[in-house]
Write an enzyme that holds these catalytic residues in place. Structure first.
Site, short mmCIF file in Angstrom:
data_model
loop_
_atom_site.label_atom_id
_atom_site.label_comp_id
_atom_site.label_asym_id
_atom_site.label_seq_id
_atom_site.Cartn_x
_atom_site.Cartn_y
_atom_site.Cartn_z
N TRP A 134 3.64 76.40 51.06
CA TRP A 134 4.94 75.76 50.78
C TRP A 134 5.96 76.86 50.60
CZ3 TRP A 134 5.98 70.35 49.33
CH2 TRP A 134 7.35 70.12 49.06
N GLU A 206 1.92 82.93 50.44
CA GLU A 206 1.93 82.94 48.98
C GLU A 206 0.65 83.65 48.52
OE1 GLU A 206 2.45 78.69 47.39
OE2 GLU A 206 2.33 78.46 49.55
N ASP A 239 5.61 85.52 49.55
CA ASP A 239 6.46 84.57 48.84
C ASP A 239 5.93 84.47 47.42
OD1 ASP A 239 7.73 82.43 47.73
OD2 ASP A 239 7.32 81.02 49.36
N GLN A 242 6.20 81.71 42.71
CA GLN A 242 5.50 81.27 41.50
C GLN A 242 4.72 82.39 40.83
OE1 GLN A 242 3.49 77.55 41.69
NE2 GLN A 242 4.94 76.66 43.12
N LYS A 268 11.81 80.89 41.73
CA LYS A 268 11.64 80.06 40.54
C LYS A 268 11.61 80.81 39.21
CE LYS A 268 8.78 76.62 42.87
NZ LYS A 268 9.45 75.37 42.54
N ARG A 402 -1.93 70.93 38.85
CA ARG A 402 -1.44 72.29 38.68
C ARG A 402 -0.95 72.40 37.24
NH1 ARG A 402 3.12 73.97 42.71
NH2 ARG A 402 4.40 72.66 41.40
C1 LIG Z 1 5.78 79.28 46.86
C2 LIG Z 1 7.09 78.58 47.00
N1 LIG Z 1 8.01 79.09 47.82
C3 LIG Z 1 9.21 78.52 48.00
C4 LIG Z 1 9.53 77.35 47.35
C5 LIG Z 1 10.85 76.73 47.58
O1 LIG Z 1 11.68 76.99 46.52
P1 LIG Z 1 12.97 76.08 46.25
O2 LIG Z 1 12.48 74.72 45.91
O3 LIG Z 1 13.63 76.79 45.11
O4 LIG Z 1 13.78 76.12 47.49
C6 LIG Z 1 8.61 76.78 46.49
C7 LIG Z 1 8.94 75.53 45.79
O5 LIG Z 1 8.14 74.83 45.26
C8 LIG Z 1 7.35 77.41 46.31
O6 LIG Z 1 6.43 76.89 45.50
#
Ligand SMILES: Cc1ncc(COP(=O)(O)O)c(C=O)c1O
Length: 437
Positions: A134, A206, A239, A242, A268, A402
């Site tokens: 994501w 991620e 990314d 989190q 975040k 989660r």
């Molecule tokens: C790993 C990761 N990257 C990017 C995003 C996207 O971030 P945003 O919702 O601030 O655009 C999220 C959102 O849940 C995320 O969990």
């Protein structure tokens, strides 16, 4: 409680996938949010995974108050002092050669920037992402996301390939069980090579696939992925929306893994609840991008107020020793959840790191069939009993809670949350067996 306001919420707001509006929320402080009936609910999702210091930490409130006296927003070409102070502090945290940052609002945006940069520098457009990923909801970030709903919105940005995720509990290529031997990566890359049009740009991942079910790749996975990316002339993008800034007990997942990507995006956990994200890279990559005319000019790039909050977040993590705390409290929570697992056959696996944990609910431990109904029912019951939990549910990827409370959560709050989870599980299982009989 104001019934008119509740009705207005139902009548006037666009539904964006958040579920039924049964109650409204009025305030949040620390680990607790309050609804419009004055009920206190423990927040084990840290808002939308952003309030790692707890809601309205005094340091954030102070930074917002002071910064709003100085400057809230400026012309995008004016660089505020607050932004440079944040970049300096971030520079102290970053693994070399990562050094240069630009500050925007959301995680989706920080990944857009990372992908734009990688495409501009490599001259390619092919992107590899992992199953269950994501990265956001905007153009290129959505195109590289495979845990979110893709149907109904038309074609995505071309050039994105997905490789199977290293999910050893439910191996996507039906090869491993419990121990990933990375065949998933090999198969995925072979398919990518077969389909490639010869324009590679980036691999985006991620470090822990959170929305995909809190999947922790095996040791050595990212070293191998980095090697494979390099051999194809692709940049590696982490990314860390989190995983950065303490959630997993590390400054960044990259530092714990010993793998430094070419570009990192953080979001975040940087803003303490305010919209703040950053794309971070090396001197060399920044110079190349700049010389090719790189631009990403938005209304809120380099805004001073969220930057001041970001600086307060980093200073507070240092001052309150929150990296250590995340590890210690994570171990405590893990112990309580392990004890629950001994008593509930439906808890198939518990995984994660620090205070980012996932509980995989199954119908039985042999078949590992996801227990979707139980996940829904228990999540609802938890909320009724005063615990907000987030369930990630997909038939192919499981029903996974989660659990990510703020790093400032107390042991007492963790224990109360676990007790509620215990009660909700027991009652939900009873309810399901009543329905079945
Ligand atoms: C790993 C990761 N990257 C990017 C995003 C996207 O971030 P945003 O919702 O601030 O655009 C999220 C959102 O849940 C995320 O969990």
């Amino acid at each position: 409680m104001d019934p008119e306001l509740r009705d207005a919420a139902r009548d006037l707001l666009i539904r964006y996938g958040q579920g039924e509006t049964e109650r409204l929320f009025v305030s949040s402080k620390g680990t607790v949010v309050r609804d419009d009936e004055g009920r206190e609910i423990l927040d084990f999702t840290s808002g939308q995974m952003c309030a790692t210091l707890g809601h309205s930490h005094p340091a954030i409130v102070k930074a917002i108050r002071e910064s709003s006296e100085d400057a809230i927003h400026l012309f995008s070409g004016m660089i505020p002092e607050q932004v440079v102070r944040l970049a300096k502090k971030l520079g102290e945290w970053l693994p070399a050669p990562l050094k240069r940052s630009m500050f925007v609002n959301t995680g989706s945006e920080s990944n857009e920037i990372a992908l734009r940069m990688a495409k501009m520098i490599t001259g390619g457009y092919e992107v590899i992402a992992l199953g269950g990923s994501w990265h956001g909801v905007t153009g290129q970030s959505a195109a590289a996301s495979f845990a979110s709903e893709r149907r109904g919105y038309g074609p995505k940005v071309p050039g994105v390939s997905v490789i199977p995720e290293p999910y050893s509990y439910r191996c996507p290529i039906r090869h491993c069980r419990d121990k990933c031997d990375m065949s998933c990566m090999k198969v995925g890359l072979d398919l990518f090579d077969m389909a490639s049009e010869g324009a590679p740009a980036a691999v985006i991942a991620e470090p822990i696939l959170s929305a995909g079910g809190v999947i922790v790749p095996p040791d050595g996975y990212f070293q191998t992925l980095q090697k494979e990316a390099k051999s194809r002339g692709m940049m590696l993008i982490f990314d860390e929306a989190q995983t950065a800034f303490g959630r997993i007990g590390e400054k960044f997942a990259a530092t714990g893994l010993g793998v430094t990507p070419d570009i990192m995006s953080v979001s975040k956990t940087l803003g303490g609840g305010l919209p703040l994200a950053a794309t971070i890279t090396t001197d060399e990559i920044e110079e190349q991008a700049h010389s090719r005319g790189f631009s990403y000019y938005t209304s809120h790039v380099s805004d001073p107020l969220p930057a001041a909050a970001g600086l307060a977040v980093l200073e507070t993590i240092e001052k309150e020793n929150l990296l250590k705390r995340a590890k210690e409290l994570g171990a405590h929570l893990r112990g309580s959840l392990d004890a629950l697992q001994q008593r509930y056959e439906v808890i198939g696996e518990i995984r994660g790191q620090g205070l980012l944990l996932g509980i995989d609910l199954v119908k039985d431990r042999e078949s590992r069939e996801p227990h979707l109904d139980l996940g829904d029912l228990t999540t609802r019951r938890c909320m009724e009993l005063g615990l907000s939990m987030n369930i990630k549910r997909r038939p192919e990827r499981g029903a996974v809670w989660r659990i990510a409370p703020p790093l400032t959560v107390t042991v007492d709050e963790l224990d109360r949350g676990t007790d509620i989870l215990d009660q909700a599980l027991r009652e939900s299982l009873d309810e399901l067996s009543r329905r079945a009989s």
